[in-house]
Scaffold this motif. Sequence first.
Motif, PDB file in Angstrom:
ATOM      1  N   TYR A  30       0.826  -1.203   0.000  1.00 13.22           N
ATOM      2  CA  TYR A  30       0.000   0.000   0.000  1.00 13.22           C
ATOM      3  C   TYR A  30       0.863   1.257   0.000  1.00 13.22           C
ATOM      4  O   TYR A  30       0.565   2.229  -0.691  1.00 13.22           O
ATOM      5  N   ALA A  31       1.932   1.231   0.761  1.00  9.98           N
ATOM      6  CA  ALA A  31       2.845   2.373   0.795  1.00  9.98           C
ATOM      7  C   ALA A  31       3.496   2.582  -0.573  1.00  9.98           C
ATOM      8  O   ALA A  31       3.704   3.721  -1.007  1.00  9.98           O
ATOM      9  N   GLU A  32       3.820   1.483  -1.277  1.00  9.95           N
ATOM     10  CA  GLU A  32       4.401   1.608  -2.614  1.00  9.95           C
ATOM     11  C   GLU A  32       3.427   2.257  -3.584  1.00  9.95           C
ATOM     12  O   GLU A  32       3.810   3.128  -4.376  1.00  9.95           O
ATOM     13  N   LYS A  33       2.190   1.829  -3.542  1.00  6.93           N
ATOM     14  CA  LYS A  33       1.177   2.424  -4.423  1.00  6.93           C
ATOM     15  C   LYS A  33       1.008   3.906  -4.115  1.00  6.93           C
ATOM     16  O   LYS A  33       0.892   4.731  -5.018  1.00  6.93           O
ATOM     17  N   LEU A  34       1.008   4.226  -2.826  1.00  3.59           N
ATOM     18  CA  LEU A  34       0.873   5.620  -2.409  1.00  3.59           C
ATOM     19  C   LEU A  34       2.076   6.439  -2.889  1.00  3.59           C
ATOM     20  O   LEU A  34       1.912   7.541  -3.424  1.00  3.59           O
ATOM     21  N   ALA A  35       3.270   5.901  -2.730  1.00  2.00           N
ATOM     22  CA  ALA A  35       4.480   6.596  -3.199  1.00  2.00           C
ATOM     23  C   ALA A  35       4.434   6.811  -4.704  1.00  2.00           C
ATOM     24  O   ALA A  35       4.783   7.896  -5.193  1.00  2.00           O
ATOM     25  N   ASP A  36       3.989   5.805  -5.440  1.00  2.00           N
ATOM     26  CA  ASP A  36       3.867   5.947  -6.897  1.00  2.00           C
ATOM     27  C   ASP A  36       2.915   7.088  -7.252  1.00  2.00           C
ATOM     28  O   ASP A  36       3.204   7.903  -8.136  1.00  2.00           O
ATOM     29  N   LEU A  37       1.788   7.137  -6.565  1.00  2.00           N
ATOM     30  CA  LEU A  37       0.812   8.199  -6.821  1.00  2.00           C
ATOM     31  C   LEU A  37       1.385   9.574  -6.491  1.00  2.00           C
ATOM     32  O   LEU A  37       1.187  10.531  -7.240  1.00  2.00           O
ATOM     33  N   TYR A  38       2.094   9.665  -5.387  1.00  2.58           N
ATOM     34  CA  TYR A  38       2.712  10.937  -5.022  1.00  2.58           C
ATOM     35  C   TYR A  38       3.734  11.372  -6.071  1.00  2.58           C
ATOM     36  O   TYR A  38       3.800  12.549  -6.441  1.00  2.58           O
ATOM     37  N   GLU A  39       4.525  10.430  -6.554  1.00  2.00           N
ATOM     38  CA  GLU A  39       5.522  10.777  -7.567  1.00  2.00           C
ATOM     39  C   GLU A  39       4.859  11.230  -8.855  1.00  2.00           C
ATOM     40  O   GLU A  39       5.305  12.187  -9.483  1.00  2.00           O
ATOM     41  N   GLN A  40       3.792  10.542  -9.240  1.00  2.00           N
ATOM     42  CA  GLN A  40       3.089  10.923 -10.469  1.00  2.00           C
ATOM     43  C   GLN A  40       2.511  12.333 -10.374  1.00  2.00           C
ATOM     44  O   GLN A  40       2.455  13.047 -11.372  1.00  2.00           O
ATOM     45  N   SER A  41       2.101  12.722  -9.189  1.00  2.00           N
ATOM     46  CA  SER A  41       1.532  14.064  -9.019  1.00  2.00           C
ATOM     47  C   SER A  41       2.581  15.072  -8.535  1.00  2.00           C
ATOM     48  O   SER A  41       2.237  16.168  -8.101  1.00  2.00           O
ATOM     49  N   GLU A  42       3.858  14.672  -8.603  1.00  2.00           N
ATOM     50  CA  GLU A  42       4.997  15.520  -8.266  1.00  2.00           C
ATOM     51  C   GLU A  42       4.963  16.021  -6.820  1.00  2.00           C
ATOM     52  O   GLU A  42       5.457  17.101  -6.511  1.00  2.00           O
ATOM     53  N   GLN A  43       4.418  15.219  -5.934  1.00  2.00           N
ATOM     54  CA  GLN A  43       4.443  15.503  -4.497  1.00  2.00           C
ATOM     55  C   GLN A  43       5.645  14.754  -3.914  1.00  2.00           C
ATOM     56  O   GLN A  43       5.507  13.747  -3.226  1.00  2.00           O
ATOM     57  N   TYR A  44       6.829  15.261  -4.213  1.00  2.00           N
ATOM     58  CA  TYR A  44       8.054  14.536  -3.931  1.00  2.00           C
ATOM     59  C   TYR A  44       8.348  14.369  -2.440  1.00  2.00           C
ATOM     60  O   TYR A  44       8.918  13.364  -2.041  1.00  2.00           O
ATOM     61  N   GLU A  45       7.967  15.340  -1.631  1.00  2.00           N
ATOM     62  CA  GLU A  45       8.183  15.211  -0.185  1.00  2.00           C
ATOM     63  C   GLU A  45       7.395  14.022   0.360  1.00  2.00           C
ATOM     64  O   GLU A  45       7.924  13.211   1.124  1.00  2.00           O
ATOM     65  N   SER A  46       6.140  13.940  -0.019  1.00  2.00           N
ATOM     66  CA  SER A  46       5.296  12.832   0.442  1.00  2.00           C
ATOM     67  C   SER A  46       5.792  11.501  -0.116  1.00  2.00           C
ATOM     68  O   SER A  46       5.798  10.489   0.588  1.00  2.00           O
ATOM     69  N   ALA A  47       6.214  11.518  -1.366  1.00  2.00           N
ATOM     70  CA  ALA A  47       6.746  10.297  -1.980  1.00  2.00           C
ATOM     71  C   ALA A  47       7.990   9.832  -1.227  1.00  2.00           C
ATOM     72  O   ALA A  47       8.157   8.638  -0.963  1.00  2.00           O
TER      73      ALA A  47
END
Length: 167
Positions: A30-47
Amino acid sequence: GQLAVMEGDSQAATEEFLNAVELQPRNGFYAEKLADLYEQSEQYESAFEERERIAYLKPGDRRSAVLAVRAAVLTNRLDVAGQWHERAVQNDPYGGGELVEAANFFARTEREDRARELLARFEKLHSTNLRAWQRAGEVFAFLGEEASAERAAGCAEASQVGCWANG
């Protein structure tokens, strides 16, 4: 969350995976999916936060450490990126690709001695990874070691059959 991803609704997907992470914080999927989503939306801190969480959840996993490196670099946390590179090398000490990538990172962040150590370890592997040899040649060239760069470039050629065997 997966359905929202397939439907292209990244906001709903993020909410669903955030919920899943809260319910099962030790589940790296789940954390990986969340990180992928953050990266796609350029939310790099959260990723970055999620990539670190994953790497801590999977302490022996080279891939998780490498993804933490990349996330750290995107957020300009070079000290942390160096630590994750060290962890990735520790997790996969015979992984030629990671040895060379870590060497490249350290060469470019003014830790040339560490870069040379990693390149020496890579050369001792007698790797058949042509891409890693090519990258090693680039790192040697960056370090100003032309003879080693030329040798590595030769090892990167598919026709160079005995390069790694002759060490």
